[in-house]
Design an enzyme around this catalytic site. Structure first.
Site, PDB file in Angstrom:
ATOM      1  N   ARG A   1       0.806  -1.222   0.000  1.00 18.99           N
ATOM      2  CA  ARG A   1       0.000   0.000   0.000  1.00 18.99           C
ATOM      3  C   ARG A   1       0.844   1.279   0.000  1.00 18.99           C
ATOM      4  O   ARG A   1       0.324   2.364  -0.201  1.00 18.99           O
ATOM      5  CB  ARG A   1      -0.956  -0.029   1.221  1.00 18.99           C
ATOM      6  CG  ARG A   1      -2.031  -1.083   1.115  1.00 18.99           C
ATOM      7  CD  ARG A   1      -2.726  -1.360   2.446  1.00 18.99           C
ATOM      8  NE  ARG A   1      -1.963  -2.269   3.306  1.00 18.99           N
ATOM      9  CZ  ARG A   1      -2.356  -2.683   4.513  1.00 18.99           C
ATOM     10  NH1 ARG A   1      -3.499  -2.250   5.012  1.00 18.99           N
ATOM     11  NH2 ARG A   1      -1.611  -3.501   5.226  1.00 18.99           N
TER      12      ARG A   1
ATOM     13  N   GLY B   1       3.040 -14.564   5.679  1.00 21.04           N
ATOM     14  CA  GLY B   1       2.222 -14.014   6.752  1.00 21.04           C
ATOM     15  C   GLY B   1       3.019 -13.788   8.027  1.00 21.04           C
ATOM     16  O   GLY B   1       4.143 -14.276   8.179  1.00 21.04           O
ATOM     17  N   THR B   2       2.416 -13.044   8.966  1.00 21.88           N
ATOM     18  CA  THR B   2       3.130 -12.651  10.185  1.00 21.88           C
ATOM     19  C   THR B   2       3.464 -13.857  11.083  1.00 21.88           C
ATOM     20  O   THR B   2       4.490 -13.853  11.768  1.00 21.88           O
ATOM     21  CB  THR B   2       2.309 -11.620  10.987  1.00 21.88           C
ATOM     22  OG1 THR B   2       0.961 -12.105  11.110  1.00 21.88           O
ATOM     23  CG2 THR B   2       2.264 -10.276  10.299  1.00 21.88           C
TER      24      THR B   2
ATOM     25  N   GLY C   1       7.603  -3.815  12.442  1.00 29.75           N
ATOM     26  CA  GLY C   1       8.587  -2.793  12.088  1.00 29.75           C
ATOM     27  C   GLY C   1       7.959  -1.524  11.529  1.00 29.75           C
ATOM     28  O   GLY C   1       8.667  -0.562  11.211  1.00 29.75           O
ATOM     29  N   ASP C   2       6.629  -1.508  11.396  1.00 31.55           N
ATOM     30  CA  ASP C   2       5.986  -0.337  10.783  1.00 31.55           C
ATOM     31  C   ASP C   2       5.208   0.502  11.796  1.00 31.55           C
ATOM     32  O   ASP C   2       4.313   1.251  11.430  1.00 31.55           O
ATOM     33  CB  ASP C   2       5.075  -0.768   9.613  1.00 31.55           C
ATOM     34  CG  ASP C   2       3.908  -1.636  10.056  1.00 31.55           C
ATOM     35  OD1 ASP C   2       3.869  -2.057  11.233  1.00 31.55           O
ATOM     36  OD2 ASP C   2       3.022  -1.908   9.212  1.00 31.55           O
TER      37      ASP C   2
ATOM     38  N   GLY D   1      -6.670  -5.674  13.256  1.00 35.73           N
ATOM     39  CA  GLY D   1      -7.336  -6.865  13.772  1.00 35.73           C
ATOM     40  C   GLY D   1      -8.141  -6.475  15.005  1.00 35.73           C
ATOM     41  O   GLY D   1      -7.729  -5.605  15.771  1.00 35.73           O
TER      42      GLY D   1
HETATM   43  C1  UD1 Z   1      -1.216  -6.775  11.506  1.00 37.00           C
HETATM   44  C2  UD1 Z   1      -2.058  -7.710  12.378  1.00 37.00           C
HETATM   45  C3  UD1 Z   1      -3.299  -6.956  12.838  1.00 37.00           C
HETATM   46  C4  UD1 Z   1      -2.870  -5.721  13.630  1.00 37.00           C
HETATM   47  C5  UD1 Z   1      -1.911  -4.847  12.792  1.00 37.00           C
HETATM   48  C6  UD1 Z   1      -1.320  -3.763  13.673  1.00 37.00           C
HETATM   49  C7  UD1 Z   1      -1.706  -9.987  11.538  1.00 37.00           C
HETATM   50  C8  UD1 Z   1      -2.281 -11.112  10.749  1.00 37.00           C
HETATM   51  N1  UD1 Z   1      -2.451  -8.883  11.611  1.00 37.00           N
HETATM   52  O1  UD1 Z   1      -2.005  -6.451  10.365  1.00 37.00           O
HETATM   53  O2  UD1 Z   1      -4.104  -7.789  13.676  1.00 37.00           O
HETATM   54  O3  UD1 Z   1      -4.016  -4.976  14.018  1.00 37.00           O
HETATM   55  O4  UD1 Z   1      -0.818  -5.627  12.271  1.00 37.00           O
HETATM   56  O5  UD1 Z   1      -0.538  -2.862  12.954  1.00 37.00           O
HETATM   57  O6  UD1 Z   1      -0.642 -10.143  12.088  1.00 37.00           O
HETATM   58  N2  UD1 Z   1       5.341  -9.026   7.738  1.00 37.00           N
HETATM   59  C9  UD1 Z   1       6.367  -9.944   7.625  1.00 37.00           C
HETATM   60  N3  UD1 Z   1       6.143 -11.085   6.910  1.00 37.00           N
HETATM   61  C10 UD1 Z   1       4.952 -11.374   6.330  1.00 37.00           C
HETATM   62  C11 UD1 Z   1       3.897 -10.433   6.457  1.00 37.00           C
HETATM   63  C12 UD1 Z   1       4.121  -9.265   7.168  1.00 37.00           C
HETATM   64  O7  UD1 Z   1       7.459  -9.752   8.129  1.00 37.00           O
HETATM   65  O8  UD1 Z   1       4.845 -12.449   5.705  1.00 37.00           O
HETATM   66  C13 UD1 Z   1       5.594  -7.783   8.509  1.00 37.00           C
HETATM   67  C14 UD1 Z   1       5.390  -6.509   7.726  1.00 37.00           C
HETATM   68  O9  UD1 Z   1       6.597  -6.099   7.124  1.00 37.00           O
HETATM   69  C15 UD1 Z   1       4.924  -5.526   8.800  1.00 37.00           C
HETATM   70  C16 UD1 Z   1       4.262  -6.399   9.834  1.00 37.00           C
HETATM   71  O10 UD1 Z   1       4.669  -7.728   9.567  1.00 37.00           O
HETATM   72  O11 UD1 Z   1       5.999  -4.839   9.393  1.00 37.00           O
HETATM   73  C17 UD1 Z   1       2.746  -6.304   9.795  1.00 37.00           C
HETATM   74  O12 UD1 Z   1       2.303  -6.679   8.503  1.00 37.00           O
HETATM   75  P1  UD1 Z   1       1.104  -5.944   7.795  1.00 37.00           P
HETATM   76  O13 UD1 Z   1       0.874  -6.548   6.496  1.00 37.00           O
HETATM   77  O14 UD1 Z   1       1.293  -4.471   7.872  1.00 37.00           O
HETATM   78  O15 UD1 Z   1      -0.087  -6.405   8.797  1.00 37.00           O
HETATM   79  P2  UD1 Z   1      -1.437  -5.658   9.037  1.00 37.00           P
HETATM   80  O16 UD1 Z   1      -2.384  -5.965   7.928  1.00 37.00           O
HETATM   81  O17 UD1 Z   1      -1.207  -4.240   9.361  1.00 37.00           O
HETATM   82 CA    CA Z   2       0.542  -2.787   9.341  1.00 37.22          CA
END
Ligand code: UD1
Ligand code: CA
Length: 437
Positions: A18, A84-85, A108-109, A146
């Site tokens: 995004r 995914g996270t 990290g964001d 979430g």
């Molecule tokens: C995530 C949470 C959500 C929470 C929000 C808070 C999950 C499934 N959801 O959503 O509940 O309210 O953060 O900000 O965890 N990342 C990785 N590897 C991956 C995917 C993501 O390292 O495979 C990292 C991204 O770089 C980022 C962080 O994880 O720094 C969060 O990922 P993002 O896609 O921003 O999650 P949200 O949709 O914001």
């Molecule tokens: Ca996020």
């Protein structure tokens, strides 16, 4: 003192789709410091964490280069592809196999999170003897986050992602901040049982809540009063909003400490800039990086101070002046239209309008120093070609290009002598009006 050791896992592998950018999301900067740097610094400043694992994936080399250059207690772990996270945290398994302590997971964001908050979050986890604690906050507009799901008895039982949530769940205003404290021994088995049968086809970290509840573990939520701190950056609009929030905090703190800021809405000052009391900051000043500015100075309007600058007391930095990585001692003036870079200015120096320190050789790519000693002055429109030293009380004539050191108390001037052609204009006019055929 905690009873357990603490390590952190910082999630930074995602692309940040995004953001619509070539640069990985976590390397976008606020005041010249990447978002990821804010998070690692806050984690380190708690004093609790011995080792950080940064999960890298998208543009991993760039993120890893930043981490290795700036942090000695952080290790990058590759996640490729990014599933995914939950999958991201799972990648640290080999490094944490026998770890019997707390693991803090943080995105990290979220650059606005403070070390104080992380510290009390960990304390809360310890006091409650929890197995898993999730940080939450209340948002009037909880979109994108979430949702914290509770049962009839208000017991925290799960997290529902926006894309998977029912209409009823979407109405919940308590959201997941994306910061977790995990008792690694009891909760880490959850990572092997995560499924990706959800709207995004990802392994969600958030599903460990349901798992821990099913195992009858002690699951807690820590509700944060100040929801600004967990603001997650997902777009460039968010980035600009985070800059505003952080800046307002810095500027308000400086004013509390006695700095006079005429128009806080147009002034930007990085959190790592110290400013002494009774210094006045005029409108449209932009200060990034790490700097120290003394008392009774006057900065601006319309000036930029970049990192690595130290300014003494009673110094004047005027309009359309840029200062970079320089030391400026007491009672010195750089009043208008100048560039001072990689320089050392003594005290009672006067820099004339339009003085430029030519510090960069674009062919060798080498940056050199300009030294201007106490009481020296430069005339308007001087160019000081570095490396060069202007000694005590020396004077530079206006319009000069200085390429050699100047002795104390002497005048250096490179201007060609002025000549006068009397009546030159008059003769031209007469010629043009037909005097000569
Ligand atoms: C995530 C949470 C959500 C929470 C929000 C808070 C999950 C499934 N959801 O959503 O509940 O309210 O953060 O900000 O965890 N990342 C990785 N590897 C991956 C995917 C993501 O390292 O495979 C990292 C991204 O770089 C980022 C962080 O994880 O720094 C969060 O990922 P993002 O896609 O921003 O999650 P949200 O949709 O914001
Ligand atoms: Ca996020």
């Amino acid at each position: 003192m905690l009873t357990r050791k603490v390590k952190s896992v910082i999630l930074a592998a995602g692309k940040g789709t995004r953001m619509k950018s070539e640069l990985p999301k976590v390397l976008h900067t606020i005041f010249d410091k990447p978002l990821l740097g804010y998070v690692i610094d806050s984690v380190n400043k708690t004093g609790y964490v011995s080792e950080n694992f940064v999960i890298v994936g998208h543009e991993a080399e760039k993120v890893e280069a930043y981490v290795n250059e700036n942090y000695t207690n952080a290790k990058c772990v590759l996640q490729s592809p990014q599933l995914g996270t939950g999958d991201a945290v799972n990648k640290t398994m080999p490094y944490l196999k026998d770890f019997d302590g707390y693991v803090i997971v943080i995105c990290g964001d979220t650059p606005l999170i403070t070390s104080e908050t992380i510290k009390s979050f960990i304390d809360f986890h310890e006091i409650n003897e929890a197995d898993l604690t999730v940080m939450s906050a209340i948002f009037e507009n909880p979109k994108n986050y979430g949702r914290i799901i509770r049962d009839k008895n208000k017991k925290f039982i799960a997290i529902a992602e926006e894309k998977d949530a029912t209409a009823e769940q979407k109405a919940v205003k308590e959201v997941n901040a994306g910061i977790y404290c995990i008792n690694w021994k009891t909760v880490s088995p959850a990572f092997n049982s995560l499924q990706n049968n959800n709207a995004q086809g990802e392994y969600y970290l958030t599903d460990i809540v349901k798992w821990a509840v099913n195992q009858n573990l002690n699951v807690q939520s820590y509700i944060l009063d100040n929801n600004e701190e967990i603001f997650g950056i997902n777009s460039k609009l968010h980035l600009s909003q985070a800059i505003k929030i952080l800046n307002r905090k810095n500027v308000e703190k400086l004013m509390e400490d006695g700095v006079e800021i005429i128009d806080p809405d147009t002034v930007y000052i990085s959190p790592e800039t110290e400013i002494g009391a009774d210094t006045i900051i005029l409108p449209n000043v932009y200060i990034t990086g790490k700097n120290k500015i003394g008392s009774h100075c006057k900065i601006g309007p319309f000036s930029q101070i970049r990192g690595g600058t130290q300014i003494g007391n009673n110094v004047r930095i005027g309009n359309f002046v840029e200062i970079k990585k320089s030391i400026i001692k007491d009672n010195t003036n750089v009043s208008h239209l100048s560039y001072i870079g990689d320089s050392e200015l003594g005290s009672k120096v006067n820099i004339g309008a339009g003085t430029i320190t030519a510090n960069y050789n674009p062919i060798s790519k080498i940056k050199s120093k300009t030294i201007i000693k106490d009481g020296a002055n430069t005339g308007s429109n001087s160019v000081l070609v570095a490396p060069v030293t202007i000694n005590e009380m020396a004077s530079i004539g206006a319009g000069s290009v200085i390429t050699k050191d100047v002795e104390p108390y002497s005048l250096a001037i490179t201007r060609s002598p002025m000549r006068i052609f009397s009546n030159w204009v008059k003769t031209k006019i007469e010629q043009l009006s037909g005097g000569i055929k």
